[in-house]
Motif scaffolding. Structure first.
Motif, PDB file in Angstrom:
ATOM      1  N   ARG A 216       0.845  -1.195   0.000  1.00 13.34           N
ATOM      2  CA  ARG A 216       0.000   0.000   0.000  1.00 13.34           C
ATOM      3  C   ARG A 216       0.880   1.245   0.000  1.00 13.34           C
ATOM      4  N   VAL A 217       0.271   2.361  -0.399  1.00 14.52           N
ATOM      5  CA  VAL A 217       0.929   3.659  -0.348  1.00 14.52           C
ATOM      6  C   VAL A 217       0.071   4.554   0.533  1.00 14.52           C
ATOM      7  N   VAL A 218       0.649   5.067   1.624  1.00 19.41           N
ATOM      8  CA  VAL A 218      -0.124   5.839   2.597  1.00 19.41           C
ATOM      9  C   VAL A 218       0.574   7.163   2.894  1.00 19.41           C
ATOM     10  N   PRO A 219      -0.197   8.211   3.219  1.00 14.65           N
ATOM     11  CA  PRO A 219       0.418   9.486   3.625  1.00 14.65           C
ATOM     12  C   PRO A 219       0.894   9.379   5.068  1.00 14.65           C
ATOM     13  N   VAL A 220       2.137   9.761   5.319  1.00 13.39           N
ATOM     14  CA  VAL A 220       2.673   9.642   6.677  1.00 13.39           C
ATOM     15  C   VAL A 220       3.107  10.982   7.262  1.00 13.39           C
ATOM     16  N   ALA A 221       3.177  12.024   6.431  1.00 13.67           N
ATOM     17  CA  ALA A 221       3.602  13.328   6.944  1.00 13.67           C
ATOM     18  C   ALA A 221       3.026  14.422   6.068  1.00 13.67           C
ATOM     19  N   LEU A 222       2.748  15.562   6.710  1.00 16.11           N
ATOM     20  CA  LEU A 222       2.181  16.697   5.990  1.00 16.11           C
ATOM     21  C   LEU A 222       2.620  17.975   6.689  1.00 16.11           C
ATOM     22  N   ASP A 223       3.111  18.926   5.901  1.00 11.62           N
ATOM     23  CA  ASP A 223       3.459  20.230   6.463  1.00 11.62           C
ATOM     24  C   ASP A 223       3.180  21.300   5.425  1.00 11.62           C
ATOM     25  N   ALA A 224       3.603  22.521   5.693  1.00  9.87           N
ATOM     26  CA  ALA A 224       3.276  23.644   4.817  1.00  9.87           C
ATOM     27  C   ALA A 224       3.930  23.542   3.448  1.00  9.87           C
ATOM     28  N   GLU A 225       4.952  22.707   3.325  1.00  8.48           N
ATOM     29  CA  GLU A 225       5.705  22.657   2.073  1.00  8.48           C
ATOM     30  C   GLU A 225       5.481  21.384   1.268  1.00  8.48           C
ATOM     31  N   GLY A 226       4.756  20.413   1.813  1.00  5.27           N
ATOM     32  CA  GLY A 226       4.517  19.215   1.029  1.00  5.27           C
ATOM     33  C   GLY A 226       3.937  18.066   1.840  1.00  5.27           C
ATOM     34  N   ILE A 227       3.754  16.944   1.151  1.00  4.58           N
ATOM     35  CA  ILE A 227       3.203  15.740   1.758  1.00  4.58           C
ATOM     36  C   ILE A 227       4.152  14.580   1.485  1.00  4.58           C
ATOM     37  N   VAL A 228       4.273  13.667   2.437  1.00  4.56           N
ATOM     38  CA  VAL A 228       5.147  12.504   2.301  1.00  4.56           C
ATOM     39  C   VAL A 228       4.285  11.247   2.207  1.00  4.56           C
ATOM     40  N   LEU A 229       4.520  10.466   1.145  1.00  6.99           N
ATOM     41  CA  LEU A 229       3.829   9.200   0.953  1.00  6.99           C
ATOM     42  C   LEU A 229       4.801   8.057   1.227  1.00  6.99           C
ATOM     43  N   ARG A 230       4.295   7.021   1.873  1.00  4.20           N
ATOM     44  CA  ARG A 230       5.119   5.845   2.183  1.00  4.20           C
ATOM     45  C   ARG A 230       4.629   4.636   1.401  1.00  4.20           C
ATOM     46  N   ALA A 231       5.541   4.016   0.669  1.00  2.00           N
ATOM     47  CA  ALA A 231       5.261   2.757  -0.010  1.00  2.00           C
ATOM     48  C   ALA A 231       5.740   1.637   0.908  1.00  2.00           C
ATOM     49  N   GLU A 232       4.802   0.836   1.396  1.00  2.00           N
ATOM     50  CA  GLU A 232       5.132  -0.234   2.329  1.00  2.00           C
ATOM     51  C   GLU A 232       5.262  -1.563   1.595  1.00  2.00           C
ATOM     52  N   ARG A 233       6.389  -2.221   1.831  1.00  2.00           N
ATOM     53  CA  ARG A 233       6.642  -3.539   1.273  1.00  2.00           C
ATOM     54  C   ARG A 233       6.816  -4.531   2.425  1.00  2.00           C
TER      55      ARG A 233
END
Length: 263
Positions: A216-233
């Motif tokens: 799955r790919v899930v959002p793990v972080a969010l701030d004023a400058e962007g969003i971080v997505l995590r690809a879990e294996r």
């Protein structure tokens, strides 16, 4: 097509693999971003650990942060911890505060950073309310009805799973929390619950070699400058940061920033 040294296609502009998502570390020099991160960790935290000599107490929903970075603690005056604060007041570095910053989603490797503050305890002076913004005043009013103590930081150390970084105190006092990161948990929960289609489209911006084989790919972080997505294996994970076209200054601008990212 641009290639990484390893021969993989370079990610699109604004798409950045997050260093150390599987292993590795970060730099050790203090930057203004470290000061902002420290303020965000403190402001967003629901709990912290207070240490005075050999006495340790976990405080839950019992702290607030003033505009200059001073931490206000609500502590039972009749407890051992309250007595230790009386004995420690005015002594530089006698108070230690520890905060563990966790990703606000159910994923592996949730610990993002740890914050350690050594400070000086003083009785809280209600006169400082005159210099506080309404949000800070409300956070103070939400504290338990106990004795209030102000802890003025003497040392601030941010540890992101690498060598700890000593945050410049002047930068720490001048910094303001990221307007999105402080409400990150609520924003991510809303995205996951109500906008799964948006998250699926964001996932298509991640390098396919990163998402290949992921469960799955899930959002793990969010701030004023962007969003971080995590690809879990099954054997690990990889984080990718998608940067916004410009910093978001308030929660109301987040939807537009995401739309622009997907345009």
């Amino acid at each position: 097509m641009a290639l990484h040294p390893a021969g993989r296609p370079a990610p699109p502009a604004g798409v950045v693999p997050v260093a150390g998502s599987s292993a590795g570390g970060t730099g050790t020099s203090s930057t203004p971003r470290d000061a902002v991160a420290a303020r965000c960790v403190l402001t967003a935290a629901s709990s912290l650990r207070l240490t005075l000599g050999d006495t340790t107490a976990d405080l839950l929903s019992a702290h607030a942060v003033l505009p200059d970075g001073t931490i206000v603690l609500a502590v039972d005056a009749m407890s051992r911890t309250g007595g230790m604060l009386v004995a420690a007041r005015g002594h530089s570095g006698a108070v230690r505060l520890d905060v563990t910053h966790l990703a606000p989603v159910a994923v592996r490797s949730r610990v993002r950073s740890r914050l350690r503050i050594l400070g000086t305890a003083r009785r809280f002076d209600p006169a400082v309310l005159d210099a506080c913004d309404p949000a800070t005043v409300m956070s103070l009013l939400d504290l338990p009805p106990l004795a209030l103590w102000a802890v003025e930081p003497d040392e601030v150390v941010l540890d992101r799973a690498a060598d700890p970084v000593a945050v410049d105190l002047g930068a720490y006092r001048a910094a303001r929390p990221d307007p999105i990161a402080v409400d990150e948990a609520a924003h991510l929960a809303h995205l996951t619950r109500c906008h799964r289609d948006v998250l699926d489209r964001l996932g298509t911006l991640v390098d396919p070699t990163v998402t290949a084989g992921s469960a799955r790919v899930v959002p793990v972080a969010l701030d004023a400058e962007g969003i971080v997505l995590r690809a879990e294996r099954p054997d690990g994970h990889a984080d990718t940061r998608l940067s916004f076209a410009r910093p978001v200054t308030a929660g109301s601008g987040l939807a537009e920033a995401l739309r622009t990212l997907l345009a």
